[in-house]
Design an enzyme around this catalytic site. Sequence first.
Site, short mmCIF file in Angstrom:
data_model
loop_
_atom_site.label_atom_id
_atom_site.label_comp_id
_atom_site.label_asym_id
_atom_site.label_seq_id
_atom_site.Cartn_x
_atom_site.Cartn_y
_atom_site.Cartn_z
N CYS A 184 -5.61 -3.25 1.77
CA CYS A 184 -5.49 -3.39 3.23
C CYS A 184 -6.81 -3.62 3.93
CB CYS A 184 -4.76 -2.17 3.80
SG CYS A 184 -4.04 -2.50 5.44
N SER A 237 -21.13 -45.57 -19.06
CA SER A 237 -20.21 -46.71 -19.20
C SER A 237 -19.74 -46.91 -20.63
CB SER A 237 -20.89 -48.00 -18.71
OG SER A 237 -21.19 -47.90 -17.34
N GLU A 241 -7.59 -49.57 -7.83
CA GLU A 241 -8.03 -50.72 -8.61
C GLU A 241 -9.34 -50.43 -9.32
OE1 GLU A 241 -5.98 -54.28 -5.91
OE2 GLU A 241 -8.09 -53.78 -5.64
N LYS A 264 -9.00 2.70 -2.39
CA LYS A 264 -9.32 2.01 -1.15
C LYS A 264 -10.73 2.36 -0.73
CE LYS A 264 -7.26 1.07 3.41
NZ LYS A 264 -6.08 1.30 4.25
N GLU A 301 0.84 -1.20 0.00
CA GLU A 301 0.00 0.00 0.00
C GLU A 301 0.88 1.26 0.00
OE1 GLU A 301 -3.70 1.77 2.75
OE2 GLU A 301 -2.48 0.07 3.44
N GLY A 354 -11.94 -62.35 2.79
CA GLY A 354 -10.82 -63.16 2.33
C GLY A 354 -9.53 -62.43 2.58
#
Length: 836
Positions: free
Chosen positions: A250, A818, A642, A194, A123, A523
């Site tokens: 500011c 898809s 995956e 400003k 500034e 599993g």
Amino acid sequence: MSSASHPTAPQPTGQDRSLPPGQNQPSSPAPAHQHDAATSAPVPGGHVPAAPDRDHQLERALPTITHEDPSDPHASVFDHGFLRTAAVTLPVALADPATNAERHLEVLRDLHAQQVGLAVFPELSLTGYSLEDLVLQEPLLYAAEQAITTVVEASRELMPIIVLGAPLRVPSRNRLLNCAITIHRGRIVGIHAKQHLPTYREFYERRWYSSGDDACWESVRIGGVEHTLTPHQLITVPDLPGLSLFVEICEDMWVPIPPSAEAALAGATVIANLSGSPITIGRADERKLLARSASARSQAAYVYAAAGEGESTTDLAWDGQTFIFECGDLLGETERFPQGPRATIADIDLDRIVAERRRMNTFDDNRRTHAERLKEYAGGSERLLFGTATAAGADGSGASGAGDASGAGGTDEAGDASGAGGTDGADAPGAPREDGMLASRSPRSTEGISFDAWDHEEGSAFVGRPATGPLRRKLDRFPFVPDDPARLAQDCYEAFSIQVAGLVRRLSAIGGDKPGGTKPVLGVSGGLDSTHALLVCARAMDLLGRERSEILTYTMPGFATSENTRSNAELLSRAVGASFETIDIRPAATQMLKDMGHPYGSGEEVYDVTFENVQAGLRYDYLFRLANHQGGIVVGTGDLSELALGWCTYGVGDHMSHYGVNAGVPKTLIQHLIRWVIAEGIFGEEATDVMQAVLDTEITPELIPTREGEEAQTTEGSIGPYALHDFFLYHLLRRGYGPAKTAYLAHQAWGDVDAGEWPAGYIEADKRSFTRGEIKHWLTVFTRRFFANQFKRSALPNAPKVLAGGSLSPRGDWRMPSDAAAKAWLAEIEREVPGD
């Protein structure tokens, strides 16, 4: 990018918490195209050294890959949607604008050599902020205007868009305005006043200045030339799609509804804040909090530069704080209380900002709510960053564009050759954009505009953007895995807790909230995924107040199962207290292959996809029937990586389960989750030893027997490195980037094994780099597999989302037909991704 501010979390032993990402340190000026990756703005009069260890860490944190030939597709960050930006603080000569102008230009010449496209100063940087009543004196005001003219004229030979501060006289108000002046290539392109003037505690700004909140298209004179200013101006840059600049000053940042919030809704993507801001204890953190919040809420970049050395210390002190945030992430900051100039230099990702806003529909809903106010932002300047432009005529010849869009200086419309020029577009507002957004880059040029640009410092012609050297921002090799040990520990805690909470809720909903209720059935193979899924099940049973022996684990060796993995599966199951059984699927698999007429059923060594999937399918066929028989649910072990690659057997295979716990976790994170569990000591020393053995085992499906002299089957040997695939997945799923930008980022992150940071605990022997040819190859594989396997993701079991980086659930983050074609993506790889 990871944020610089992280919650506390357990910190792995022996690891130092990393420094804030992208922090810039001082260095000597560097020649164009060959600057240090962690370089800051120059230090006139000599080099100010940083601490050696810290400087070394910062150098290693940034990419190092560079291509000096401007025609190389990876030579310029500007070609990939980045804006190189500098937030600068420098010593001010209080009430001496001429000296300050020269100091600005000394810094700017170095920033030009570093190919900075935007430079933001503090500034009232041309006069000093702490002038008090001196700012009302005519000699000071005249000198300030002359200093502006000096910078404007010199800017003809400089690349950056320059935003600096000075007080300006506004005759219609009989007052001064505290202004930010935006300059580029010999012209003033915008003046912002400003809007909010603090007159409380140590501040007395209304004593000297008028508020600029209603200073719409007011006239000011600089160097004898009329300019207009407005608090609502956006500056757009057609040859850098995505860049729309707004400036606030500011205190504007500290009010409940800052001007930048409206500007962002109107299309601003980069917010510059020129700040005076004297320092008191705690104020630096407050500034960063406000800027981070503004950048996160507005999905914008926030560039902050505060006043420092040279300001009056009669009653106050100054710290020269600079930083850059992007969408809530800290890109870089400089040390405070510096002696000499400092600059935070970072490459802002404009594509990220545009993509986040496009995806976040509530952003545009908010724009509609404030549509009436946003009409004030319809006007603005358009500037080209890289040189002159001509609009292409119908006959293919160039014709001068309307107004001045040269970006290379020259005489303005009024015939003034002083270099001050007129404020482009300020007195001729353009048509408003309907959606407040900017077009994305495809292809990477601006249609209808041809560019004639040059390197002023070296005098050599270039086409398009200049070579910029490496990317100037911290870039994670593993975007799903933070480099900072404390952040990684926190992420692992949250990921593990999310997975456990998801399973606890699912079991509770179906009678598993009491002893003897629904049992988890899974599993176990001795691999990463099933190991981690078992740990999740064990913790869930603890929280449900049930015995871990009610977890039913099965290992089902096939034709290629090794004793090492089978043993690890059993040892871990017993170590955590789960029930364990072995079911040999080889007789059933052989019978099925024989019944199908497969050659293996007749004794031939034919190891095709059918051979593999018969084994994978039988395992889950057994698990589902066992769950029926034992009153349980099958807990899925497959992970996010995956699923992205389709590396799972569809239907009754590892693609399916009753509830998945790992589907939201990528492969590159799972190993760190197991390390975190080890570090936390949750399951005891015996289990810890087995978990470490699992971590030390190469990832393999163990479906194809190894012939004599052959290497054993590995997953990454079949589909490629998970490190790259997860990198590609993150930038597609979370960022929405195309393959050309993804490949550029991958080479920046993975092109140099010694640059950047590696996650805590990453095995030294596994560290490697990838060439552009390897990246192109595996990106092609990823793209083909990702499109071809959406049908598997469209039929996913329930599983909790874990990462902000996204999930692939058809009910959650990702929806995709898809049968969509990958042709456009593959064509971009072939066209825009270098393979050398």
